[in-house]
Write an enzyme that holds these catalytic residues in place. Structure first.
Site, PDB file in Angstrom:
ATOM      1  N   ASP A 189       8.320  -5.554  19.742  1.00 58.17           N
ATOM      2  CA  ASP A 189       8.102  -6.994  19.787  1.00 58.17           C
ATOM      3  C   ASP A 189       8.683  -7.531  21.093  1.00 58.17           C
ATOM      4  O   ASP A 189       9.470  -6.847  21.764  1.00 58.17           O
ATOM      5  CB  ASP A 189       8.776  -7.643  18.571  1.00 58.17           C
ATOM      6  CG  ASP A 189       8.470  -9.123  18.462  1.00 58.17           C
ATOM      7  OD1 ASP A 189       7.324  -9.516  18.738  1.00 58.17           O
ATOM      8  OD2 ASP A 189       9.375  -9.898  18.097  1.00 58.17           O
ATOM      9  N   ASP A 220       9.646 -11.441  21.883  1.00 55.47           N
ATOM     10  CA  ASP A 220      10.684 -12.444  21.668  1.00 55.47           C
ATOM     11  C   ASP A 220      11.709 -11.947  20.651  1.00 55.47           C
ATOM     12  O   ASP A 220      11.361 -11.534  19.552  1.00 55.47           O
ATOM     13  CB  ASP A 220      10.068 -13.761  21.189  1.00 55.47           C
ATOM     14  CG  ASP A 220       9.265 -14.453  22.276  1.00 55.47           C
ATOM     15  OD1 ASP A 220       9.795 -14.595  23.398  1.00 55.47           O
ATOM     16  OD2 ASP A 220       8.114 -14.828  22.025  1.00 55.47           O
TER      17      ASP A 220
END
Length: 259
Positions: free
Chosen positions: A13, A15
């Protein structure tokens, strides 16, 4: 837990894992550099459909993260691929930004508000009452409802922002129609990412900061799941879920020796 094959491919991922509140997570630039020099396939995943891969590459570069365009996989790209598989050469009314419209154009979709096959909702900073009203009427007239991701809020330096899932809820309330969400935690997001880099679930790890999206999605797709504590979920919160990540680490800096 059964023994897994050594990790040959990485999904991460963005953020909360590589960047947080507009700053790189300590160790993230080194982690990306190690991935690139290793030659192992990897993708940076994001549910945010606002930006094109080129936009995200530039944004990450400003933070010292050297991620090429082809190593970014967004919910917009996954949505475009899904629609191209479901209804090749279709039409869509889109509420979203360049990341989503570019992805749909790239798969040959025509964007129109005249009897479209789909209403496709993504992230945008300029939701308008007029556009939402148009979406409601098109869905009532038979358009299929697709949303890039179910996130109800998104991060910003100033605090939480309403995201696509919140607007989808408003449209669903007005139409009685629930959307099909393509992005995390739909394992389709993971499977499309794996296919993009020709990776196998048994030898791929997913790194995320959210139990309810990243870890759930990776788990359901059969990946090794690694929760980092630099984003949303804490170790205490992780214990409350009925499922567990394969392991919990402080940050991606702890993975440098494994790449």
């Amino acid at each position: 837990m059964h023994d897994r094959k050594p990790v040959q491919s990485w999904l991460t991922d963005m953020d909360g894992v590589l960047v947080h509140e507009g700053q790189p997570v300590p160790g993230a630039p080194e982690f990306i550099n190690r991935l690139r020099s290793s030659g192992k396939p990897f993708l940076v995943l994001t549910n945010n459909s606002i930006y094109t891969p080129r936009d995200l590459t530039a944004r990450l570069s400003r933070m010292g993260l050297d991620v090429p365009e082809e190593s970014i996989w967004s919910s917009a790209l996954a949505t475009g691929q899904f629609l191209a598989d479901q209804r090749p050469g279709g039409t869509a009314y889109v509420i979203g930004e360049a990341g989503l419209t570019t992805a749909l154009h790239a798969v040959g979709y025509v964007l129109t508000d005249f009897a479209p096959d789909y209403v496709v909702l993504g992230e945008t900073r300029t939701y308008s009452f007029e556009a939402i009203t148009k979406a409601v009427r098109l869905i009532n007239d038979g358009a299929r409802f697709i949303c890039t991701n179910p996130d109800v809020t998104g991060p910003s330096v100033e605090g939480a922002l309403p995201a696509a899932g919140s607007v989808a809820a408003m449209i669903s309330k007005a139409t009685g129609v629930e959307p099909y969400f393509v992005g995390k935690p739909n394992p389709m997001m993971m499977r499309s990412a794996l296919n993009t880099i020709n990776a196998h679930s048994e030898s791929t790890a997913m790194i995320g900061d959210r139990m309810d999206t990243d870890i759930l999605c990776g788990l359901e797709a059969g990946l090794e799941t690694i929760l980092v504590l630099t984003g949303i979920s804490s170790r205490t919160e992780a214990e409350r879920y009925p499922y567990r990540p394969s392991r919990i680490i402080n940050s991606v800096a702890d993975l440098l020796d494994e790449v």
